[in-house]
Design a protein around this motif. Sequence first.
Motif, PDB file in Angstrom:
ATOM      1  N   MET A  22       0.845  -1.200   0.000  1.00 54.56           N
ATOM      2  CA  MET A  22       0.000   0.000   0.000  1.00 54.56           C
ATOM      3  C   MET A  22       0.880   1.250   0.000  1.00 54.56           C
ATOM      4  SD  MET A  22      -3.187   0.791   2.503  1.00 54.56           S
ATOM      5  CE  MET A  22      -2.187   1.445   3.833  1.00 54.56           C
ATOM      6  N   GLU A  23       0.459   2.204  -0.742  1.00 58.23           N
ATOM      7  CA  GLU A  23       1.219   3.436  -0.887  1.00 58.23           C
ATOM      8  C   GLU A  23       0.861   4.396   0.243  1.00 58.23           C
ATOM      9  OE1 GLU A  23       4.192   4.918  -2.576  1.00 58.23           O
ATOM     10  OE2 GLU A  23       3.265   3.189  -3.551  1.00 58.23           O
ATOM     11  N   THR A  24       1.860   4.828   1.003  1.00 59.47           N
ATOM     12  CA  THR A  24       1.562   5.856   1.994  1.00 59.47           C
ATOM     13  C   THR A  24       2.268   7.133   1.575  1.00 59.47           C
ATOM     14  OG1 THR A  24       3.341   4.954   3.289  1.00 59.47           O
ATOM     15  CG2 THR A  24       1.120   4.419   4.000  1.00 59.47           C
ATOM     16  N   GLN A  25       1.565   8.208   1.599  1.00 60.52           N
ATOM     17  CA  GLN A  25       2.103   9.495   1.170  1.00 60.52           C
ATOM     18  C   GLN A  25       1.881  10.487   2.285  1.00 60.52           C
ATOM     19  OE1 GLN A  25       3.266  11.724  -0.896  1.00 60.52           O
ATOM     20  NE2 GLN A  25       3.500  10.873  -2.937  1.00 60.52           N
ATOM     21  N   SER A  26       2.819  11.384   2.494  1.00 61.56           N
ATOM     22  CA  SER A  26       2.573  12.404   3.514  1.00 61.56           C
ATOM     23  C   SER A  26       2.407  13.779   2.899  1.00 61.56           C
ATOM     24  CB  SER A  26       3.714  12.464   4.520  1.00 61.56           C
ATOM     25  OG  SER A  26       4.474  11.316   4.482  1.00 61.56           O
ATOM     26  N   TYR A  27       2.679  13.905   1.613  1.00 62.56           N
ATOM     27  CA  TYR A  27       2.512  15.223   0.998  1.00 62.56           C
ATOM     28  C   TYR A  27       1.163  15.282   0.294  1.00 62.56           C
ATOM     29  CZ  TYR A  27       2.871  18.819  -2.579  1.00 62.56           C
ATOM     30  OH  TYR A  27       2.611  19.875  -3.407  1.00 62.56           O
ATOM     31  N   PHE A  28       0.291  16.124   0.796  1.00 62.67           N
ATOM     32  CA  PHE A  28      -1.001  16.333   0.156  1.00 62.67           C
ATOM     33  C   PHE A  28      -1.097  17.773  -0.297  1.00 62.67           C
ATOM     34  CE2 PHE A  28      -1.649  13.008   3.321  1.00 62.67           C
ATOM     35  CZ  PHE A  28      -2.091  12.000   2.495  1.00 62.67           C
ATOM     36  N   GLY A  65      -0.990 -10.600  -0.800  1.00 63.13           N
ATOM     37  CA  GLY A  65      -0.509 -10.653   0.573  1.00 63.13           C
ATOM     38  C   GLY A  65       0.662  -9.739   0.827  1.00 63.13           C
ATOM     39  N   ARG A  66       0.800  -8.698   0.013  1.00 65.05           N
ATOM     40  CA  ARG A  66       1.923  -7.795   0.196  1.00 65.05           C
ATOM     41  C   ARG A  66       1.523  -6.465   0.822  1.00 65.05           C
ATOM     42  NH1 ARG A  66       6.644  -8.944  -2.011  1.00 65.05           N
ATOM     43  NH2 ARG A  66       6.734 -10.851  -3.244  1.00 65.05           N
ATOM     44  N   ALA A  67       0.241  -6.389   1.214  1.00 68.60           N
ATOM     45  CA  ALA A  67      -0.230  -5.108   1.740  1.00 68.60           C
ATOM     46  C   ALA A  67       0.469  -4.737   3.037  1.00 68.60           C
ATOM     47  CB  ALA A  67      -1.732  -5.160   1.947  1.00 68.60           C
ATOM     48  N   LYS A 117       1.425   1.240   8.899  1.00 66.92           N
ATOM     49  CA  LYS A 117       0.608   0.073   8.553  1.00 66.92           C
ATOM     50  C   LYS A 117       0.501  -0.785   9.808  1.00 66.92           C
ATOM     51  CE  LYS A 117       2.337   0.010   3.899  1.00 66.92           C
ATOM     52  NZ  LYS A 117       3.285  -0.624   2.986  1.00 66.92           N
ATOM     53  N   PRO A 118      -0.666  -1.337  10.080  1.00 69.15           N
ATOM     54  CA  PRO A 118      -0.828  -2.117  11.312  1.00 69.15           C
ATOM     55  C   PRO A 118       0.127  -3.305  11.334  1.00 69.15           C
ATOM     56  CG  PRO A 118      -2.773  -2.234   9.904  1.00 69.15           C
ATOM     57  CD  PRO A 118      -1.911  -1.183   9.350  1.00 69.15           C
ATOM     58  N   GLN A 160      13.597   4.780   4.849  1.00 71.62           N
ATOM     59  CA  GLN A 160      14.715   5.516   4.264  1.00 71.62           C
ATOM     60  C   GLN A 160      15.449   4.721   3.193  1.00 71.62           C
ATOM     61  OE1 GLN A 160      17.026   6.587   7.653  1.00 71.62           O
ATOM     62  NE2 GLN A 160      15.495   8.039   8.393  1.00 71.62           N
ATOM     63  N   GLY A 161      15.009   3.484   2.984  1.00 72.79           N
ATOM     64  CA  GLY A 161      15.593   2.706   1.904  1.00 72.79           C
ATOM     65  C   GLY A 161      16.911   2.043   2.255  1.00 72.79           C
ATOM     66  N   VAL A 162      17.227   1.941   3.558  1.00 75.75           N
ATOM     67  CA  VAL A 162      18.460   1.258   3.959  1.00 75.75           C
ATOM     68  C   VAL A 162      18.205  -0.243   4.037  1.00 75.75           C
ATOM     69  CG1 VAL A 162      20.184   1.021   5.776  1.00 75.75           C
ATOM     70  CG2 VAL A 162      19.233   3.260   5.261  1.00 75.75           C
ATOM     71  N   LEU A 163      17.042  -0.596   4.580  1.00 77.12           N
ATOM     72  CA  LEU A 163      16.667  -2.005   4.713  1.00 77.12           C
ATOM     73  C   LEU A 163      15.496  -2.306   3.793  1.00 77.12           C
ATOM     74  CD1 LEU A 163      16.658  -2.372   8.605  1.00 77.12           C
ATOM     75  CD2 LEU A 163      18.492  -2.952   7.030  1.00 77.12           C
ATOM     76  N   GLU A 164      15.332  -3.587   3.513  1.00 83.07           N
ATOM     77  CA  GLU A 164      14.192  -4.003   2.713  1.00 83.07           C
ATOM     78  C   GLU A 164      13.435  -5.057   3.507  1.00 83.07           C
ATOM     79  OE1 GLU A 164      13.591  -5.719  -1.802  1.00 83.07           O
ATOM     80  OE2 GLU A 164      15.242  -6.457  -0.568  1.00 83.07           O
ATOM     81  N   HIS A 165      12.132  -4.926   3.557  1.00 79.80           N
ATOM     82  CA  HIS A 165      11.318  -5.886   4.292  1.00 79.80           C
ATOM     83  C   HIS A 165      11.138  -7.132   3.425  1.00 79.80           C
ATOM     84  CE1 HIS A 165       7.223  -6.677   6.446  1.00 79.80           C
ATOM     85  NE2 HIS A 165       8.109  -7.602   6.673  1.00 79.80           N
ATOM     86  N   VAL A 166      11.533  -8.283   3.953  1.00 83.00           N
ATOM     87  CA  VAL A 166      11.417  -9.510   3.170  1.00 83.00           C
ATOM     88  C   VAL A 166      10.163 -10.257   3.610  1.00 83.00           C
ATOM     89  CG1 VAL A 166      12.566 -11.635   2.484  1.00 83.00           C
ATOM     90  CG2 VAL A 166      13.905  -9.630   3.090  1.00 83.00           C
ATOM     91  N   VAL A 167       9.254 -10.464   2.688  1.00 83.09           N
ATOM     92  CA  VAL A 167       8.044 -11.225   3.004  1.00 83.09           C
ATOM     93  C   VAL A 167       8.170 -12.571   2.315  1.00 83.09           C
ATOM     94  CG1 VAL A 167       5.548 -11.052   3.170  1.00 83.09           C
ATOM     95  CG2 VAL A 167       6.897  -9.029   2.700  1.00 83.09           C
ATOM     96  N   SER A 168       8.036 -13.643   3.092  1.00 81.82           N
ATOM     97  CA  SER A 168       8.181 -14.949   2.442  1.00 81.82           C
ATOM     98  C   SER A 168       6.811 -15.443   1.981  1.00 81.82           C
ATOM     99  CB  SER A 168       8.801 -15.940   3.414  1.00 81.82           C
ATOM    100  OG  SER A 168       8.219 -15.767   4.678  1.00 81.82           O
TER     101      SER A 168
END
Lengths: 211, 196
Positions: A1-7, A187-189, B141-142, B188-196
């Motif tokens: 999901m895309e999160t943006q803070s600039y509106f 399942g990537r949300a 994100k929750p 910040q793009g230093v790490l990447e979240h790996v989802v299996s």
Amino acid sequence: METQSYFPVPPGVAVEENFLSLDDILLTHERLPVRTECAFPRLGFLDKSTDTQDISEGTKMELPLWLSKALYERKRRVLSVELPKVYREGWRTVFNADPNVVDLHKMGPYYYSLGSQLLHFDSPENPDIAQTLLQTFIGRFRRTMDSSQNAYNEDTSALVQRLDSLEKVLFRSGQSGLNDFQSWEKGRAAQLTASTLVLNYRKRKLAEVQP
Amino acid sequence: MFCEKVIELIRELHRMSDGQLPAFNEDGLRQVLQEMEALYEQNQSDVQEAKSEARTELIPSIKLRHCCLLRNQRCVIAYLYDRLLRIRALRWECGSVLPANVRFHMCAEELQWFSQYKKSLASFMRSLGGGEGLDITQDIKPPKSLYIEVRCLKDHGEFEIDDGTVILLKKNSQHFLPRWKCEQLIRQGVLEHVVS
């Protein structure tokens, strides 16, 4: 999901203008053909076609929408605004015949908003203009929505090319909805992603390094 | 035509619609202010003349110039305000320390505004959660689990986690870390979240 803070400040709706909206500022910069109904002393340099010191009564010139709107008065005739070509009878028949074939980006790109703004000036054709705007939008909306909901993972530049700025916004929000839904299905949300802003900054830095 | 300069400023921002901050255009802004000054002075002298010599035919010109002044004012305000919106967004996207290339694009007043925004946000977050404080820039994100698998995208040096262990974030190494510790680094793009 895309999160943006600039509106950014959203543009105004219909005939309203939003004071701080960049879109509205650019929209009101569009030029309209006008005819002066009184003289403007000492402003002759604004009219490129003559060398006189004053703008005399009855001069035909192009003024930006914001200036025409501010100077226009119903009671005292300061200037009369003529319709731009695309809103005149001739083009209106084209729009009514088949709104889908017209390239609104070339005509506008603020076709709808400029048309709504024209309703500020008392013209006998106003009801027809409003009707054409509405019918054009209705006629084109189906295709815009359809393509925005179904073009997944493909180059959309050809689809967006002929859209008005308003339609572009709608297209983009349809696309982001589609993309979010697809990523949820996979399942990537819940995956945390890097901020697009940060990524774009990095891209530009890279571009600056490699000329 | 008047008010052409200021439109350049607006276009500059409009071109970067993704929220990037272009360099503060001090020169352009000064030119706009000069134009406004000239308009104001012309109007002043015309108003004097219209009053003393009763020349009412000058009034349309005065009004036109006045509209231009208002227009310039509107555009300048919109320019500065939109920049503030972008700067505010940077606090959420990049964290409280801005990269040097971004800071370089801000003027002194904007830097000051940013640090004050940071302060008010921090004191607001401290006041939350019954005096405990709550970082509201976390967990956008929750979260589904406390620990997540991450991969390093570049060398970031040593990194200490809650229990005091120090791990080395080396490019292409993979770690299992507390989510709240690495969320900022992922943004910040230093790490990447790996989802299996």
